[in-house]
Design an enzyme around this catalytic site. Structure first.
Site, mmCIF file in Angstrom:
data_model
loop_
_atom_site.group_PDB
_atom_site.id
_atom_site.type_symbol
_atom_site.label_atom_id
_atom_site.label_comp_id
_atom_site.label_asym_id
_atom_site.label_seq_id
_atom_site.Cartn_x
_atom_site.Cartn_y
_atom_site.Cartn_z
ATOM 1 C CG HIS A 1 -0.288 1.999 -9.234
ATOM 2 N ND1 HIS A 1 -0.466 1.716 -7.896
ATOM 3 C CD2 HIS A 1 -1.429 2.626 -9.636
ATOM 4 C CE1 HIS A 1 -1.666 2.151 -7.517
ATOM 5 N NE2 HIS A 1 -2.259 2.704 -8.548
ATOM 6 C CB SER B 1 -7.486 -3.982 2.710
ATOM 7 O OG SER B 1 -7.214 -2.792 3.392
ATOM 8 C CD GLU C 1 -13.130 -5.243 -2.178
ATOM 9 O OE1 GLU C 1 -11.934 -5.567 -2.217
ATOM 10 O OE2 GLU C 1 -14.064 -6.066 -2.051
ATOM 11 C CG ASP D 1 -2.061 0.969 1.096
ATOM 12 O OD1 ASP D 1 -2.446 1.297 -0.041
ATOM 13 O OD2 ASP D 1 -2.581 1.432 2.136
ATOM 14 C CG LEU E 1 9.455 -16.916 -4.005
ATOM 15 C CD1 LEU E 1 9.349 -17.006 -2.483
ATOM 16 C CD2 LEU E 1 9.867 -15.500 -4.413
ATOM 17 C CD1 TRP F 1 -12.909 -5.290 -9.987
ATOM 18 C CD2 TRP F 1 -12.412 -4.449 -11.999
ATOM 19 N NE1 TRP F 1 -12.293 -6.279 -10.719
ATOM 20 C CE2 TRP F 1 -11.988 -5.799 -11.968
ATOM 21 C CE3 TRP F 1 -12.205 -3.719 -13.172
ATOM 22 C CZ2 TRP F 1 -11.371 -6.425 -13.041
ATOM 23 C CZ3 TRP F 1 -11.581 -4.351 -14.253
ATOM 24 C CH2 TRP F 1 -11.174 -5.676 -14.185
ATOM 25 N N GLY G 1 -0.152 5.475 -4.260
ATOM 26 C CA GLY G 1 -0.798 6.749 -4.603
ATOM 27 C C GLY G 1 -0.227 7.897 -3.777
ATOM 28 C CD GLU H 1 2.921 -13.361 15.326
ATOM 29 O OE1 GLU H 1 2.891 -12.204 15.777
ATOM 30 O OE2 GLU H 1 2.401 -14.322 15.917
HETATM 31 C C1 FPP Z 1 -2.131 0.173 -3.296
HETATM 32 O O1 FPP Z 1 -1.657 1.489 -3.249
HETATM 33 C C2 FPP Z 1 -1.528 -0.502 -4.441
HETATM 34 C C3 FPP Z 1 -2.219 -1.033 -5.475
HETATM 35 C C4 FPP Z 1 -3.672 -1.014 -5.567
HETATM 36 C C5 FPP Z 1 -1.510 -1.620 -6.630
HETATM 37 C C6 FPP Z 1 -0.297 -2.400 -6.286
HETATM 38 C C7 FPP Z 1 0.526 -2.573 -7.488
HETATM 39 C C8 FPP Z 1 1.874 -2.579 -7.517
HETATM 40 C C9 FPP Z 1 2.740 -2.482 -6.346
HETATM 41 C C10 FPP Z 1 2.603 -2.715 -8.777
HETATM 42 C C11 FPP Z 1 2.821 -4.153 -9.128
HETATM 43 C C12 FPP Z 1 1.715 -4.464 -9.953
HETATM 44 C C13 FPP Z 1 1.544 -5.548 -10.678
HETATM 45 C C14 FPP Z 1 0.427 -5.445 -11.590
HETATM 46 C C15 FPP Z 1 2.351 -6.765 -10.614
HETATM 47 P P1 FPP Z 1 -2.721 2.667 -3.305
HETATM 48 O O2 FPP Z 1 -2.884 3.056 -4.721
HETATM 49 O O3 FPP Z 1 -3.959 2.259 -2.595
HETATM 50 O O4 FPP Z 1 -1.955 3.787 -2.515
HETATM 51 P P2 FPP Z 1 -2.614 4.876 -1.538
HETATM 52 O O5 FPP Z 1 -3.111 4.119 -0.343
HETATM 53 O O6 FPP Z 1 -1.455 5.724 -1.215
HETATM 54 O O7 FPP Z 1 -3.679 5.577 -2.315
#
Ligand code: FPP
Length: 253
Positions: A50, A209, A80, A33, A144, A82, A36, A220
């Site tokens: 991303h 989430s 979610e 997370d 892995l 989407w 963004g 853990e």
């Molecule tokens: C959550 O951050 C992240 C995601 C919804 C996408 C995760 C994707 C990657 C790490 C890239 C790797 C991807 C693939 C397709 C292999 P957020 O956008 O919710 O961040 P925020 O909480 O700061 O808004």
């Protein structure tokens, strides 16, 4: 990919807090997370976060392989998600395709087995093609296991398992009172993997989430106040060292 390093070197790289190579968590799950927010902080569009997150993921896979973690499960796109702006959703779908196209050969050369976990139904044909190619290419690998949860939701996964058991009851091959936890587990998407030992969440928020709801019963949890694009090997080591310092009781005394 680098070979397994000496324990001494691991201690140095972990900033002094030692990792016991004999007690590495077998299964690590990660909620990646903060992409963004990472981008926003820099005045960049969210999708840049991303893209930057892919580098963190790549390095994390390398480290987990190196540490001989058996399974790494990451949350890349939830059911979610989407609900995000169409442009961001499209970006994430094409990013998955791009990542697979670019990285799958290297993953294969490093004996990583790639699996995509989640609903396939509403994914575009081009995404499905990349997924099936990557899974087929790496299916026999013994290193892995990298589970990428994409179009995944924990509750939906449990509902699907209940439907499957319901069908068995209807067919007369199962008694409702005969249903066990093991049977439900056997109908989940991660049925081939032991449950995660360690759940890491980046970005500082204290929630699960809808991620692996059933499987994290005794995981853990380690929440890191670092956005996913800033996640580095030292953060992984920190999480593992913290995990190794905990006493896992599984409900017992
Ligand atoms: C959550 O951050 C992240 C995601 C919804 C996408 C995760 C994707 C990657 C790490 C890239 C790797 C991807 C693939 C397709 C292999 P957020 O956008 O919710 O961040 P925020 O909480 O700061 O808004």
């Amino acid at each position: 990919m680098p070979k397994v390093r000496s324990r001494q070197e691991k201690q140095i790289r972990n900033n002094g807090s030692a990792i016991d190579m004999a007690r590495i968590p077998k299964h690590i799950a990660i909620i990646m997370d903060g992409n963004g927010r990472w981008a926003k902080k820099r005045g960049l569009p969210r999708v840049t976060g991303h893209r930057a997150g892919v580098s963190s993921l790549k390095e994390c896979v390398r480290q987990c392989s190196d540490l001989q973690v058996e399974v790494l499960t990451v949350y890349a796109f939830s059911t979610e998600n989407w609900g995000r702006p169409v442009s961001e959703v499209k970006y994430l779908l094409s990013l998955l395709e791009e990542v697979f196209e670019r990285e799958v050969r290297e993953l294969h050369e490093n004996n990583v087995r790639v699996k995509v976990i989640g609903k396939r139904e509403n994914l575009p044909a081009s995404t499905l093609l990349r997924i099936t190619e990557a899974e087929a290419l790496t299916a026999q690998n013994t290193g892995l296991v990298l589970n990428i949860c994409f179009n995944y939701g924990g509750r939906a996964e449990i509902v699907e398992a209940c439907k499957a058991l319901g069908r068995e009851v209807k067919a007369g091959v199962l008694e409702p009172d005969g249903i066990t936890e093991a049977m439900l587990s056997d109908h989940l998407l991660l049925k081939d993997c032991a449950d995660p030992d360690l759940l890491i969440r980046t970005g500082g928020e204290m929630r699960v989430s809808n991620f692996l709801l059933w499987q994290i019963a005794y995981a853990e949890i380690f929440v890191l106040d670092v956005f996913w694009p800033d996640f580095r090997p030292e953060h992984l080591y920190k999480a593992i060292a913290d995990y190794q310092g905990r006493q896992r009781r599984f409900g017992k005394v």
